[in-house]
Write an enzyme that holds these catalytic residues in place. Structure first.
Site, mmCIF file in Angstrom:
data_model
loop_
_atom_site.group_PDB
_atom_site.id
_atom_site.type_symbol
_atom_site.label_atom_id
_atom_site.label_comp_id
_atom_site.label_asym_id
_atom_site.label_seq_id
_atom_site.Cartn_x
_atom_site.Cartn_y
_atom_site.Cartn_z
ATOM 1 C CE LYS A 190 -10.605 0.251 -7.426
ATOM 2 N NZ LYS A 190 -11.318 -0.989 -7.135
ATOM 3 N N GLY A 242 -4.508 1.134 0.996
ATOM 4 C CA GLY A 242 -4.357 -0.218 0.471
ATOM 5 C C GLY A 242 -2.967 -0.728 0.732
ATOM 6 C CB SER A 243 -1.136 -3.527 -0.743
ATOM 7 O OG SER A 243 -1.224 -3.179 -2.103
ATOM 8 C CB THR A 244 3.391 -1.284 1.149
ATOM 9 O OG1 THR A 244 2.934 -0.971 2.473
ATOM 10 C CG2 THR A 244 4.704 -0.565 0.897
ATOM 11 N N GLY A 247 0.587 1.209 -3.350
ATOM 12 C CA GLY A 247 0.906 2.586 -2.939
ATOM 13 C C GLY A 247 2.163 3.098 -3.632
ATOM 14 C CD GLU A 264 -3.693 6.976 6.173
ATOM 15 O OE1 GLU A 264 -2.971 6.249 6.884
ATOM 16 O OE2 GLU A 264 -3.971 8.151 6.475
ATOM 17 C CB CYS A 298 -3.771 -1.279 7.879
ATOM 18 S SG CYS A 298 -4.937 -0.098 8.550
ATOM 19 C CD GLU A 395 -0.432 -5.387 5.880
ATOM 20 O OE1 GLU A 395 -0.307 -5.254 4.661
ATOM 21 O OE2 GLU A 395 -1.013 -4.560 6.596
HETATM 22 P P1 NAP Z 1 -4.707 -3.269 -2.613
HETATM 23 O O1 NAP Z 1 -4.579 -4.465 -3.453
HETATM 24 O O2 NAP Z 1 -3.610 -2.287 -2.618
HETATM 25 O O3 NAP Z 1 -6.082 -2.585 -3.040
HETATM 26 C C1 NAP Z 1 -6.555 -1.377 -2.504
HETATM 27 C C2 NAP Z 1 -7.403 -0.674 -3.534
HETATM 28 O O4 NAP Z 1 -6.585 -0.299 -4.648
HETATM 29 C C3 NAP Z 1 -8.509 -1.532 -4.112
HETATM 30 O O5 NAP Z 1 -9.618 -0.718 -4.394
HETATM 31 C C4 NAP Z 1 -7.861 -2.039 -5.378
HETATM 32 O O6 NAP Z 1 -8.792 -2.481 -6.329
HETATM 33 C C5 NAP Z 1 -7.112 -0.824 -5.840
HETATM 34 N N1 NAP Z 1 -6.012 -1.090 -6.766
HETATM 35 C C6 NAP Z 1 -5.392 -2.270 -7.046
HETATM 36 N N2 NAP Z 1 -4.403 -2.078 -7.943
HETATM 37 C C7 NAP Z 1 -4.394 -0.752 -8.245
HETATM 38 C C8 NAP Z 1 -3.587 0.077 -9.100
HETATM 39 N N3 NAP Z 1 -2.586 -0.430 -9.813
HETATM 40 N N4 NAP Z 1 -3.846 1.402 -9.137
HETATM 41 C C9 NAP Z 1 -4.835 1.934 -8.404
HETATM 42 N N5 NAP Z 1 -5.631 1.205 -7.593
HETATM 43 C C10 NAP Z 1 -5.409 -0.120 -7.501
HETATM 44 O O7 NAP Z 1 -4.930 -3.620 -1.098
HETATM 45 P P2 NAP Z 1 -5.956 -4.655 -0.528
HETATM 46 O O8 NAP Z 1 -5.306 -5.984 -0.600
HETATM 47 O O9 NAP Z 1 -7.284 -4.472 -1.126
HETATM 48 O O10 NAP Z 1 -6.067 -4.146 0.978
HETATM 49 C C11 NAP Z 1 -5.250 -4.593 1.965
HETATM 50 C C12 NAP Z 1 -4.106 -3.637 2.220
HETATM 51 O O11 NAP Z 1 -4.583 -2.368 2.589
HETATM 52 C C13 NAP Z 1 -3.235 -4.080 3.358
HETATM 53 O O12 NAP Z 1 -1.881 -4.004 2.999
HETATM 54 C C14 NAP Z 1 -3.538 -3.095 4.466
HETATM 55 O O13 NAP Z 1 -2.537 -2.903 5.407
HETATM 56 C C15 NAP Z 1 -3.874 -1.887 3.713
HETATM 57 N N6 NAP Z 1 -4.731 -1.010 4.510
HETATM 58 C C16 NAP Z 1 -4.187 0.118 5.056
HETATM 59 C C17 NAP Z 1 -4.957 0.968 5.828
HETATM 60 C C18 NAP Z 1 -4.383 2.211 6.432
HETATM 61 O O14 NAP Z 1 -5.135 3.050 6.857
HETATM 62 N N7 NAP Z 1 -3.084 2.371 6.472
HETATM 63 C C19 NAP Z 1 -6.306 0.673 6.041
HETATM 64 C C20 NAP Z 1 -6.835 -0.483 5.491
HETATM 65 C C21 NAP Z 1 -6.029 -1.312 4.711
HETATM 66 P P3 NAP Z 1 -9.242 -4.036 -6.303
HETATM 67 O O15 NAP Z 1 -9.965 -4.255 -5.050
HETATM 68 O O16 NAP Z 1 -10.131 -4.176 -7.451
HETATM 69 O O17 NAP Z 1 -7.979 -4.826 -6.421
#
Ligand code: NAP
Ligand code: MG
Length: 485
Positions: A190, A242-244, A247, A264, A298, A395
């Site tokens: 996804k 994605g976000s903590t 996660g 991650e 990230c 962050e």
């Molecule tokens: P996010 O809101 O956590 O979204 C990540 C993914 O999860 C998206 O595909 C999102 O869909 C989906 N999602 C949202 N709510 C969900 C749920 N309840 N259950 C399952 N999946 C769900 O994070 P983001 O704001 O898109 O990305 C930024 C974050 O990612 C930052 O905190 C960054 O540090 C982290 N990140 C970490 C790494 C690493 O390797 N450690 C790499 C890149 C980014 P939608 O897009 O439709 O909301």
């Protein structure tokens, strides 16, 4: 005769990358079982270009029933084809994906920049080539898994559910799909809601590579689609970037289900500059560390620790360099900082910029022109920041740098480790002994020395503490997709 140039009194001639070779359909369905399937609910979401706010395409919104169909297709492909195929044959398919990606690199780069807002220079020179490199790298492992884990029995896990964010859309898809396939698993992926297009182009490419139906399935949608994937009972492994906050939700959902999990998550990386570092080189590294990809990284070097004696010099040189950064059209080859990915993310960044000022830090922003439409943020730095400030601890995920000073090695180690995160760190010094000392004491998954934001498929990546667990990349990344006994 060349005119003497004052700071920022010059303009670069626009050098836009052509969009003529790119085809974006008006509407995309779900890629399930090797076919394009309409979402059962009939619902679609728009994906926009964040630099123009114009719609690029309508993209299917998968619900739990669509996710179920995708998982069934992946299970069938796993049971009947992929887990039975001789490993060298599996490897050939993955090589084919890598080669096709190289052939179509320009198209992917342009679409990545249009859908997500990142500068074409980055999508062209970083995202797409590194994504292809991951497919090449893991293709090579497909028939050598036994050598990666000598004296152990290796077997695939089954069906992997993979959820990725919007900051490196294709690259994150490659990080997830390539090792999963190499290890003999099938996949339901996804993409993020705001950046689905390159994953859909990858689905087209996978069709062209004639991968057996159902080995890779792509289901677009929002958070609820991701949650449906996490909660599906017939998934063996969840890989999430994605976000903590999300996660942690996922960790709770899979507890006790027997599903394997890698997370991650976020980061707040310290970038540490010692007085004996080559300062001009370090300044470039700091700029790259925080302003690369609009700070949507990230592992961005978002906290800068400068040894006190060189603080003024470093800040002066940083400000000077920031003045020449070009913010604007992501498709212009001169652009250093493209569009912020979404209106929501811009709102979050602006909230933190205000907060930094309220917390009493001193702000500096470059005064470059910004386009009228779209979502933009000038490169920003804060000095006189407290270790306890929220802009130091949390962050921001935008082009915002928080700067502090230090006097001793012990002090900077203590400060650097003092956040809930532990994804990456940077150290700039002339002394190898200092580098070895810090790399053993900093609690971070990746530590760069005299460089920053460098990636390679052979190198594992992942975090400590609230930055998640498990590793992607390298041999470690294989272990996350195998049963080892
Ligand atoms: P996010 O809101 O956590 O979204 C990540 C993914 O999860 C998206 O595909 C999102 O869909 C989906 N999602 C949202 N709510 C969900 C749920 N309840 N259950 C399952 N999946 C769900 O994070 P983001 O704001 O898109 O990305 C930024 C974050 O990612 C930052 O905190 C960054 O540090 C982290 N990140 C970490 C790494 C690493 O390797 N450690 C790499 C890149 C980014 P939608 O897009 O439709 O909301
Ligand atoms: Mg978009």
């Amino acid at each position: 005769m060349a005119k003497r140039i004052k700071d920022n009194d010059w303009k670069l001639v626009p050098a836009p990358e052509s969009k003529d070779h790119v085809r974006i359909d008006a509407e995309y369905k779900l890629f399930i079982g090797g076919k394009w399937v309409a979402p059962k609910s009939g619902k679609y979401l728009d994906t926009i270009n964040p630099s123009s706010e114009q719609r690029l395409a309508r993209v299917a919104e998968a619900d739990a029933a669509d996710v179920d169909a995708a998982v069934k297709a992946a299970r069938k492909a796993y049971d009947t084809v992929w887990s039975k195929m001789p490993a060298p044959e599996r490897g050939k398919y993955i090589y084919r994906i890598a080669r096709l990606l190289q052939e179509k690199a320009r198209e992917f780069a342009v679409v990545e920049s249009m859908d997500g807002g990142k500068p074409i220079r980055e999508s062209r020179d970083f995202d797409i080539p590194v994504a292809a490199a991951h497919f090449f790298y893991y293709a090579g492992w497909a028939d050598k898994l036994q050598y990666a884990f000598p004296a152990r029995n290796v077997s695939p896990l089954g069906v992997a559910g993979q959820i990725i964010p919007w900051n490196f859309p294709l690259l994150m898809a490659a990080w997830k799909i390539a090792p999963a396939l190499a290890c003999g698993n099938t996949v339901v992926l996804k993409p993020a809601e705001t950046t689905p297009l390159t994953a859909l182009l990858l689905a087209e490419l996978i069709q062209e590579a004639e991968l057996p139906d159902g080995v890779v399935n792509i289901v677009t949608g929002a958070g609820a689609t991701g949650a449906a994937l996490v909660n599906h009972p017939d998934i063996n492994k969840i890989a999430f970037t994605g976000s903590t906050a999300v996660g942690k939700l996922i960790q709770r959902s899979v507890a006790g289900t027997g599903k394997k999990l890698t997370l991650e998550l976020g980061g707040k990386a310290p970038n540490i500059i010692f007085a004996d570092a080559t300062i001009d080189q370090a300044v470039e590294g700091i700029i790259n560390g925080i302003y690369f990809n609009q700070g949507h990284v990230c592992c961005a070097g978002s906290r800068l620790y400068v040894e006190e004696s060189v603080h003024d010099e470093v800040v002066r040189k940083l400000k000077h360099r920031m003045k020449s950064l070009v913010v604007g059209d992501p498709l212009d080859k001169n652009t250093d900082i493209g569009a912020i990915n979404s209106r929501e993310q811009l709102g979050t960044i602006n909230k933190y910029i205000k907060l930094g000022q309220q917390e009493g830090a001193d702000m500096y922003q470059s005064s470059c022109d910004l386009p009228g439409k779209g979502f933009w943020c000038r490169p920003t730095l804060f000095t006189n920041v407290a270790q306890s400030a929220r802009i130091t601890q949390e962050e921001i995920f935008g082009p915002v740098l928080a700067i502090q000073t230090f006097r001793t090695v012990d002090e900077v180690i203590q400060k650097a480790n003092n956040t809930p995160y532990g994804l990456s760190a940077g150290v700039w010094t002339d002394k190898g002994s200092k580098i070895f000392n810090l790399t053993s004491k900093l609690r971070a998954g990746v530590i760069w020395a005299n460089t920053f934001n460098k990636f390679d498929p052979t190198s594992p990546f992942g975090g400590y503490k609230e930055s998640g667990y498990g590793r992607e990349g390298g041999v470690h990344g294989l272990g996350a997709y195998l049963n080892l006994s």
